[in-house]
Design an enzyme around this catalytic site. Sequence first.
Site, PDB file in Angstrom:
ATOM      1  CD  GLU A  78      -8.038   3.092  15.089  1.00  0.00           C
ATOM      2  OE1 GLU A  78      -7.742   2.837  13.910  1.00  0.00           O
ATOM      3  OE2 GLU A  78      -9.167   3.456  15.451  1.00  0.00           O
TER       4      GLU A  78
ATOM      5  CE  LYS B  45      -0.079   7.301   8.891  1.00  0.00           C
ATOM      6  NZ  LYS B  45       0.140   6.572   7.654  1.00  0.00           N
TER       7      LYS B  45
ATOM      8  NE  ARG C 148      -8.916   5.689   4.731  1.00  0.00           N
ATOM      9  CZ  ARG C 148      -8.935   6.945   5.188  1.00  0.00           C
ATOM     10  NH1 ARG C 148      -7.923   7.753   4.952  1.00  0.00           N
ATOM     11  NH2 ARG C 148      -9.966   7.375   5.875  1.00  0.00           N
TER      12      ARG C 148
ATOM     13  NE  ARG D 296      -5.241   9.023  -0.030  1.00  0.00           N
ATOM     14  CZ  ARG D 296      -4.731   9.525   1.079  1.00  0.00           C
ATOM     15  NH1 ARG D 296      -4.344   8.721   2.038  1.00  0.00           N
ATOM     16  NH2 ARG D 296      -4.604  10.809   1.215  1.00  0.00           N
TER      17      ARG D 296
ATOM     18  CD  GLU E 106      -3.568   2.003   5.124  1.00  0.00           C
ATOM     19  OE1 GLU E 106      -4.536   2.768   4.897  1.00  0.00           O
ATOM     20  OE2 GLU E 106      -2.411   2.264   4.754  1.00  0.00           O
TER      21      GLU E 106
ATOM     22  CG  PHE F 261      -9.438   2.523  10.116  1.00  0.00           C
ATOM     23  CD1 PHE F 261     -10.088   3.693   9.801  1.00  0.00           C
ATOM     24  CD2 PHE F 261      -8.491   2.018   9.239  1.00  0.00           C
ATOM     25  CE1 PHE F 261      -9.804   4.364   8.624  1.00  0.00           C
ATOM     26  CE2 PHE F 261      -8.196   2.671   8.054  1.00  0.00           C
ATOM     27  CZ  PHE F 261      -8.858   3.855   7.741  1.00  0.00           C
TER      28      PHE F 261
ATOM     29  CE  LYS G  40      -0.355  12.696   8.017  1.00  0.00           C
ATOM     30  NZ  LYS G  40      -0.386  12.566   6.591  1.00  0.00           N
TER      31      LYS G  40
END
Length: 521
Positions: free
Chosen positions: A207, A209, A214, A229, A259, A300, A382
Amino acid sequence: LEIVVNLVQGSVFPQWDARKIGFSSRSMLKAIANSSGVNSGQVEKLWAKKGDLGIVVDDLIKDKKQRTLFSEKLTIKKVHNNIRKLAEMEGAGTVDRKIGLVSELLTSASPKEAKFIVRTILEELRVGTAEGIVRDAIASAFDKNVDDVEHAFDMTVDYGEVALLAKENKLGKVGLKVGRPVKLMLAILVKNVEEGFESVGKPAIIEFKYDGFRIQIHKEKDKIKLFTRRMEEVTKQFPDVVEDVRKYIKGDNFILDSEAVGYDRKTGKYLPFQNISQRIKRKYDIEKIAKDFPVEVNVFDVLYYNGESFVNKRLEDRRKLIEKIIKEEKKKIVLSRMLKTEDVKEAEKFYNESLKAGNEGVMIKSLEAKYKAGRYVGFMCKLKNILEALDLVIVGAEWGEGKRAKWLSSYTVACKKDGNLVEIGKVSTGMKEKAGEGATFEQLTKELRKLIIEEKGKTVKIKPQVVVEVAYEEVQKSPTYTSGYALRFPRVLRVRIDKPVSEINTIKDVEAIYKMQRKGK
Ligand code: AMP
């Protein structure tokens, strides 16, 4: 029990609760004066001398104790009740009533009790949020497995509630609750696509980034709540997002993971996190700033939907669900861009596409993984385009020289090592001198000033709370700092107001980067 657990963590509310005690040092001076029989001027003088109202009240009440006998014995319930009322009272004329509530407590308190009551109310109790210790204490008190205690905390973000569950043998029954934030799934850093596949298996979901922040989205009937977050509620700051969630996502109740990324209203291009970070703490002119700094929400993941928990389902199935319930609307709410592949070339192409679109890189996710809070191998990785900047916490600073004299301008930063903090360098560049884009010395000084623990000449010790993202040329071994490492040419990229200290980089990350560099050479 839950009250005690919260109080030992230095708060009357669970971590995620947005309520603030909001009692000023000024008011505290008056409450101390009322209950000790010394006038406020005198209390203020002592405060200036000792620098801590907790110590002042301790001394004053000790003196008074020798003169009078004490009436009522304080209970934890009573203390908690009065403090809770402080947070809940609103409107004109409440200041005097609040001072009354605090004076009442201090009058019945022993010197030691008064000291800790004062620090708790001023939110200056310096016990830190040693979460690991609270977790272990609960496990040991009720003879439970540490992992089970931690899992319950991931779901509730409230050790008070976890303690109760443990006591009643109900840890296994802990569940998600819409409207109460949960700990989120985090990613492991990889160097390239191959390493990503190795970690999560093939095929994988790749995906974009996005470089935003978040947001966990909670909806229960008409009520929508947004959390960062860090478990801070930001519903009020993002009325635009609330509106879009209402319009474009189907469902009676749900918890989604996403996000939010800023974009330029004119060109439509994505903007780095820095540009929208000011929206997170904003309290006024919210509508205006929402217009000036619009965000696009990229959903996501889903944790809960219409009464059913999805955390134990496969990612691929969770993805299917979000594809069904979201009506994509460009620049408002969309699904994260993704590609399912087992081909390295294809994945690399997608990675380059992501960079071209203004993103930081890609996420590589396991199709099979359930939703698990925390950072674990095999779930989510990531891949970024730069040598990973480090998220570090400021533990010290120095007052500047010359035109920087009124600013704290050189920051000592630390990473984690076995639950402690170890220093890894000093950083004094990257910050802006003038307001505009990016964090300025002035803003950071304002934040840090509140956290000063000790001052010696130009050097101050800072309570570790402010997280900064630091870029550098290289990691070097060095005896200068307690970590044994130092950063070459460090510079502050941004202040991570969205990141809790518990999630900063560890000495292991630093060692890994050090080794990676050597291999590279
Ligand atoms: P880390 O926080 O270190 O685990 O790095 C991953 C972060 O990337 C997450 O916390 C998200 O804020 C952000 N992110 C951006 N795009 C995505 C995506 N498609 N999936 C998951 N996380 C994403």
